[in-house]
Design a protein around this motif. Structure first.
Motif, mmCIF file in Angstrom:
data_model
loop_
_atom_site.group_PDB
_atom_site.id
_atom_site.type_symbol
_atom_site.label_atom_id
_atom_site.label_comp_id
_atom_site.label_asym_id
_atom_site.label_seq_id
_atom_site.Cartn_x
_atom_site.Cartn_y
_atom_site.Cartn_z
ATOM 1 N N UNK A 58 43.260 39.957 26.787
ATOM 2 C CA UNK A 58 42.771 40.866 27.818
ATOM 3 C C UNK A 58 41.251 40.913 27.732
ATOM 4 N N UNK A 59 40.540 40.547 28.783
ATOM 5 C CA UNK A 59 39.077 40.485 28.689
ATOM 6 C C UNK A 59 38.446 41.852 28.434
ATOM 7 N N UNK A 60 37.378 41.842 27.671
ATOM 8 C CA UNK A 60 36.609 43.061 27.427
ATOM 9 C C UNK A 60 35.427 43.058 28.384
ATOM 10 N N UNK B 45 29.740 30.249 34.082
ATOM 11 C CA UNK B 45 28.517 30.993 33.778
ATOM 12 C C UNK B 45 27.318 30.040 33.758
ATOM 13 N N UNK B 46 26.219 30.502 34.340
ATOM 14 C CA UNK B 46 25.008 29.682 34.382
ATOM 15 C C UNK B 46 24.252 29.796 33.060
ATOM 16 N N UNK C 41 38.694 24.764 48.714
ATOM 17 C CA UNK C 41 38.280 25.830 47.803
ATOM 18 C C UNK C 41 37.133 25.335 46.933
ATOM 19 N N UNK C 42 35.923 25.621 47.383
ATOM 20 C CA UNK C 42 34.735 25.269 46.601
ATOM 21 C C UNK C 42 34.105 26.489 45.953
ATOM 22 N N UNK C 43 34.794 27.644 46.070
ATOM 23 C CA UNK C 43 34.252 28.905 45.554
ATOM 24 C C UNK C 43 35.364 29.705 44.886
ATOM 25 N N UNK C 44 35.873 29.229 43.736
ATOM 26 C CA UNK C 44 36.965 29.951 43.067
ATOM 27 C C UNK C 44 36.543 31.346 42.647
ATOM 28 N N UNK C 45 37.510 32.207 42.448
ATOM 29 C CA UNK C 45 37.201 33.585 42.062
ATOM 30 C C UNK C 45 36.510 33.629 40.704
ATOM 31 N N UNK D 121 29.483 49.169 37.221
ATOM 32 C CA UNK D 121 29.126 47.780 37.480
ATOM 33 C C UNK D 121 29.356 46.946 36.222
ATOM 34 N N UNK D 122 29.585 45.654 36.439
ATOM 35 C CA UNK D 122 29.767 44.741 35.319
ATOM 36 C C UNK D 122 29.546 43.312 35.788
ATOM 37 N N UNK D 123 29.365 42.411 34.830
ATOM 38 C CA UNK D 123 29.310 40.970 35.113
ATOM 39 C C UNK D 123 30.551 40.348 34.497
ATOM 40 N N UNK D 124 31.296 39.587 35.304
ATOM 41 C CA UNK D 124 32.556 39.022 34.813
ATOM 42 C C UNK D 124 32.867 37.724 35.536
ATOM 43 N N UNK D 125 33.150 36.693 34.766
ATOM 44 C CA UNK D 125 33.564 35.392 35.302
ATOM 45 C C UNK D 125 32.586 34.878 36.363
ATOM 46 N N UNK D 126 31.294 34.967 36.037
ATOM 47 C CA UNK D 126 30.275 34.388 36.902
ATOM 48 C C UNK D 126 29.857 35.228 38.088
ATOM 49 N N UNK D 127 30.381 36.457 38.175
ATOM 50 C CA UNK D 127 30.056 37.314 39.321
ATOM 51 C C UNK D 127 29.636 38.714 38.856
ATOM 52 N N UNK D 128 28.773 39.351 39.663
ATOM 53 C CA UNK D 128 28.384 40.738 39.428
ATOM 54 C C UNK D 128 29.256 41.636 40.307
ATOM 55 N N UNK D 129 30.004 42.534 39.665
ATOM 56 C CA UNK D 129 30.937 43.397 40.386
ATOM 57 C C UNK D 129 30.465 44.848 40.411
#
Length: 325
Positions: free
Chosen positions: A129-131, A324-325, A316-320, A152-160
């Protein structure tokens, strides 16, 4: 082509059935309108799907509500055809307009996430389970009559940005999002490419939760028909539990199976039917034939005519989940 080149993968997966998790019963169901821009060159046509989150004391399950309704219609259609006794069933197997057939099961006490994906059979990949490193803001908003707070958080390459309701003390949310002191009601990434929009909340009637949905239909000789989701039909829809026949796999093994499905659909389907036969003690036996027209025959017991959704393949060139850069 025969499935011989793939037997190593197939036999290994067939032998590993998922260890049963302790079942939980949903106390509430949260509805979301999920939007995902899968193709950045065609942003005006995102995937839009109605999703549902079953929330229990010890676990939660996030799955497609649209797919659930479609499966119920499929079960009804098959039952009507079985009642006619013709031995010929026409099944619309298309999932046109829907995303991948994937469900997410969170077990916070065990710090475990189980991802179930259907490729004819059910396969389960276990993850930690991700932290998530949430930053809680004092900002508040009312969403659907619920008093919510911003995080807010950063997860799997995205800012949520998420909005959670502390009055609903469920530390869970849609997809893999969780870990806030309250139910995650909405969440959006910074580019508005992934959106979980709140679409309703309902408490589960405890008396109704005891009901069991209609069992999967049976064909000639009393053989249970397992196809396209109907093998889950005997499970109480408010129970949070993986199918008893789910097969454990790694992410790589699952991707290998998808490659087989893409490159050699006949071999893939033969492997899946063989798996069903093994799970049923050989009672679903028969010769499997398949052709590009969508005709599937499991002689001498069943024959299916599957139809596809048609149209251009999904880009699909933009997976969910982004690297990470």
């Amino acid at each position: 082509m025969t499935p011989k080149p793939y037997l190593t993968i197939f036999l290994f997966l067939l032998a590993v059935i998922v260890k049963a998790q302790k079942t939980d019963t949903a106390q509430a169901i949260v509805h979301y309108k999920f939007t995902h821009v899968r193709d950045t060159t065609n942003r005006d046509k995102p995937l839009v799907e109605n999703m549902m989150l079953l929330v229990g004391n010890q676990a939660s399950a996030y799955k497609s509500y649209d797919r659930k309704m479609r499966s119920e219609q499929m079960r009804k259609n098959i039952a009507e055809q079985v009642a006619l006794g013709t031995g010929q069933m026409k099944i619309n197997s298309t999932a046109g307009g829907l995303g991948p057939d994937v469900e997410y099961y969170q077990y916070p006490n065990e710090k475990k996430l189980l991802v179930k994906e259907r490729l004819v059979n059910n396969y389960v990949v276990e993850e930690k389970l991700p932290v998530l490193n949430w930053k809680i803001s004092p900002d508040t908003a009312t969403i659907g009559g619920l008093q919510c707070q911003k995080a807010t958080t950063h997860f799997k390459g995205r800012d949520y940005t998420a909005w959670f309701c502390a009055d609903l003390p469920y530390r869970t949310g849609p997809w893999k999002l969780q870990g806030l002191p309250g139910l995650i009601v909405e969440a959006t990434d910074a580019k508005k490419e992934v959106i979980f929009k709140f679409d309703g909340f309902e408490k589960v009637d405890k008396s109704a939760s005891q009901a069991v949905t209609t069992a999967a239909p049976t064909g000639p000789g009393g053989r249970t028909i397992m196809f396209g989701g109907i093998d889950d039909a005997s499970q109480n829809e408010n129970v949070i539990a993986l199918p008893a026949n789910a097969i454990k796999a790694t992410a790589k093994e699952l991707n290998d199976l998808k490659e087989i499905r893409k490159k050699d659909p006949q071999a893939f389907f033969q492997m899946q039917m063989a798996s069903m036969q093994s799970q049923m003690g050989g009672r679903a036996g028969g010769n499997v034939s398949f052709n590009t027209g969508g005709n599937v025959s499991v002689s001498p017991y069943f024959s299916f005519k599957t139809t596809s959704g048609g149209g251009a393949p999904v880009v699909e060139n933009n997976p969910i989940e982004l690297p990470e850069k």
